[in-house]
Design a protein around this motif. Structure first.
Motif, PDB file in Angstrom:
ATOM      1  N   VAL A  74       0.837  -1.207   0.000  1.00  0.00           N
ATOM      2  CA  VAL A  74       0.000   0.000   0.000  1.00  0.00           C
ATOM      3  C   VAL A  74       0.871   1.257   0.000  1.00  0.00           C
ATOM      4  O   VAL A  74       0.747   2.118  -0.869  1.00  0.00           O
ATOM      5  CB  VAL A  74      -0.951   0.006   1.213  1.00  0.00           C
ATOM      6  N   ILE A  75       1.766   1.359   0.976  1.00  0.00           N
ATOM      7  CA  ILE A  75       2.644   2.537   1.032  1.00  0.00           C
ATOM      8  C   ILE A  75       3.619   2.525  -0.134  1.00  0.00           C
ATOM      9  O   ILE A  75       4.090   3.569  -0.592  1.00  0.00           O
ATOM     10  CB  ILE A  75       3.390   2.595   2.385  1.00  0.00           C
ATOM     11  N   THR A  79       4.655   5.489  -2.685  1.00  0.00           N
ATOM     12  CA  THR A  79       6.064   5.878  -2.799  1.00  0.00           C
ATOM     13  C   THR A  79       6.513   5.952  -4.254  1.00  0.00           C
ATOM     14  O   THR A  79       7.356   6.793  -4.602  1.00  0.00           O
ATOM     15  CB  THR A  79       6.954   4.885  -2.027  1.00  0.00           C
ATOM     16  N   VAL A  80       5.979   5.092  -5.108  1.00  0.00           N
ATOM     17  CA  VAL A  80       6.325   5.157  -6.529  1.00  0.00           C
ATOM     18  C   VAL A  80       5.940   6.519  -7.095  1.00  0.00           C
ATOM     19  O   VAL A  80       6.726   7.176  -7.787  1.00  0.00           O
ATOM     20  CB  VAL A  80       5.628   4.027  -7.319  1.00  0.00           C
ATOM     21  N   GLY A  81       4.718   6.972  -6.796  1.00  0.00           N
ATOM     22  CA  GLY A  81       4.295   8.297  -7.246  1.00  0.00           C
ATOM     23  C   GLY A  81       5.131   9.398  -6.634  1.00  0.00           C
ATOM     24  O   GLY A  81       5.510  10.376  -7.308  1.00  0.00           O
ATOM     25  N   MET A  82       5.455   9.272  -5.345  1.00  0.00           N
ATOM     26  CA  MET A  82       6.264  10.275  -4.660  1.00  0.00           C
ATOM     27  C   MET A  82       7.661  10.362  -5.265  1.00  0.00           C
ATOM     28  O   MET A  82       8.246  11.450  -5.353  1.00  0.00           O
ATOM     29  CB  MET A  82       6.366   9.927  -3.170  1.00  0.00           C
ATOM     30  N   ASP A 273       6.393   8.607   5.447  1.00  0.00           N
ATOM     31  CA  ASP A 273       6.944   7.288   5.128  1.00  0.00           C
ATOM     32  C   ASP A 273       7.379   7.214   3.669  1.00  0.00           C
ATOM     33  O   ASP A 273       8.428   6.646   3.353  1.00  0.00           O
ATOM     34  CB  ASP A 273       5.905   6.200   5.421  1.00  0.00           C
ATOM     35  N   ALA A 274       6.569   7.779   2.770  1.00  0.00           N
ATOM     36  CA  ALA A 274       6.903   7.727   1.347  1.00  0.00           C
ATOM     37  C   ALA A 274       8.135   8.559   1.032  1.00  0.00           C
ATOM     38  O   ALA A 274       9.024   8.128   0.282  1.00  0.00           O
ATOM     39  CB  ALA A 274       5.709   8.222   0.516  1.00  0.00           C
ATOM     40  N   VAL A 299      10.993   1.065   1.133  1.00  0.00           N
ATOM     41  CA  VAL A 299       9.702   0.681   1.715  1.00  0.00           C
ATOM     42  C   VAL A 299       9.816  -0.652   2.437  1.00  0.00           C
ATOM     43  O   VAL A 299       9.313  -0.819   3.557  1.00  0.00           O
ATOM     44  CB  VAL A 299       8.624   0.598   0.608  1.00  0.00           C
ATOM     45  N   LEU A 300      10.479  -1.613   1.814  1.00  0.00           N
ATOM     46  CA  LEU A 300      10.629  -2.937   2.427  1.00  0.00           C
ATOM     47  C   LEU A 300      11.452  -2.866   3.705  1.00  0.00           C
ATOM     48  O   LEU A 300      11.155  -3.571   4.683  1.00  0.00           O
ATOM     49  CB  LEU A 300      11.280  -3.901   1.432  1.00  0.00           C
ATOM     50  N   VAL A 301      12.473  -2.027   3.720  1.00  0.00           N
ATOM     51  CA  VAL A 301      13.298  -1.870   4.928  1.00  0.00           C
ATOM     52  C   VAL A 301      12.458  -1.335   6.079  1.00  0.00           C
ATOM     53  O   VAL A 301      12.461  -1.882   7.194  1.00  0.00           O
ATOM     54  CB  VAL A 301      14.493  -0.927   4.657  1.00  0.00           C
ATOM     55  N   PHE A 302      11.698  -0.268   5.831  1.00  0.00           N
ATOM     56  CA  PHE A 302      10.888   0.325   6.892  1.00  0.00           C
ATOM     57  C   PHE A 302       9.777  -0.620   7.359  1.00  0.00           C
ATOM     58  O   PHE A 302       9.493  -0.726   8.553  1.00  0.00           O
ATOM     59  CB  PHE A 302      10.273   1.644   6.418  1.00  0.00           C
TER      60      PHE A 302
END
Length: 342
Positions: A74-75, A79-82, A273-274, A299-302
């Motif tokens: 979801v996040i 993040t891709v857009g961000m 987060d993003a 994202v995976l790390v967080f």
């Protein structure tokens, strides 16, 4: 006899030289970004080892790993857009609020009467609509991205609260809920993870293999040089915020599937987060350089850190401190890696 160059010709020549310089610099730094991605993979491997040691039965369980990937999805889409927005030299503080607004608008009783298509269509349209407003204010209204998206954050949160009146809107559309059921998993992979993978692949191709991606990098590296080189900077920025809004709409639908409801508190702190995931992945906060792969690894790390802390019953405050330390370290590494830095 050679005619002296006009002012316009000189400006075009300077823009071309700057563009060539950016391309050469990007090629020189290619290995460095690969090293950063490998470093993030190493960090992720260490985290997996820590989780396996501290909570072996729980962390390494298939159900938990599926949960981690689902939560990251979801996040991750946001993040891709961000990543595109930051690469262009912009920022979007409204993504979390847009996710909340799209999720509650798509789960009203009136919307759910149209079934699966109505919920998905509404979430995407609301996200794109908010992105359109951001893009128009920033590109054509000449507002600072920080201010424009901050205003959208407040407005979207307020509208989401007004729609729900502070209550939770339960999803009753069976076909939507079925996407989150185990029966819908494809070879053990949740559908939301597959959506995230598809968005990631499309985002990577868009940034690295298309004119749109090259223009995004050019605008972030030097907007004036990009304009002199023939790029419509305002239109490009509008498209980027539309893209960010689209990602928020998709993420809102995914969150509806995951939670089975719509709430005005959805997407809380998604913007932070993003941004953090994009930064530690290697996207330059000042613009001109971005990496979809690095953002996904961030994202995976967080998400893995959050999961490990939850399984070990550690305080949220310690988790936030750890995230903050990682962000600071990533920014310092970026400053050391930037061209011209000692």
């Amino acid at each position: 006899m050679t005619q002296p160059a006009t002012a316009g010709q000189r400006e075009a020549a300077e823009a071309a030289a700057k563009s060539t310089g950016v391309q050469r610099s990007s090629r020189r730094l290619g290995l460095r970004w690969d090293v950063r991605s490998l470093s993030l993979l190493g960090v992720l491997a260490v985290l997996v080892a820590v989780g396996g040691i501290t909570a072996p039965d729980a962390f390494l369980a298939t159900s938990n790993l599926q949960l981690v990937l689902t939560q990251a999805s979801v996040i991750g889409v946001v993040t891709v857009g961000m990543t595109f927005v930051i690469t262009s030299g912009g920022i979007d503080l409204s993504v979390g609020a847009i996710v909340a607004l799209a999720s509650v608008w798509a789960t009203t009783v009136a919307t759910q009467e149209f079934g699966f298509t109505g919920v998905l269509f509404t979430a995407v349209v609301v996200g794109v609509g908010c992105g359109l407003v951001n893009g128009l204010l920033i590109a054509y209204g000449r507002m600072v991205p920080f201010i424009a998206t901050l205003a959208m954050l407040a407005s979207a949160r307020g509208l989401a609260l007004q729609i729900t009146d502070g209550s939770t809107q339960i999803v009753t559309v069976a076909s939507v809920l079925d996407l989150g059921a185990r029966d819908s998993y494809v070879l053990g992979v949740p559908p939301l993870v597959l959506i995230f993978a598809a968005v990631t692949v499309i985002g990577w191709l868009l940034l690295n293999r298309t004119t749109f991606g090259r223009r995004t990098v050019a605008v972030g590296g030097n907007a004036e040089a990009a304009r002199l080189a023939g790029i419509d900077v305002r239109r490009q920025r509008l498209y980027l915020y539309l893209l960010s809004g689209l990602c928020c709409g998709i993420a809102a639908f995914m969150l509806i599937v995951l939670a089975g409801s719509g709430q005005n508190t959805n997407g809380n702190l998604y913007e932070l987060d993003a941004i953090a995931a994009a930064i530690i992945g290697g996207t330059l906060l000042s613009g001109g350089r971005g990496t979809i792969l690095g953002s996904v690894l961030g994202v995976l790390v967080f998400t893995t850190i959050t999961n490990i802390f939850a399984l070990n019953n550690l305080e949220t405050a310690v988790q936030q401190i750890a995230k903050g330390a990682i962000i600071v370290a990533a920014v310092l590494v970026q400053r050391r890696s930037a061209p011209g830095d000692a």
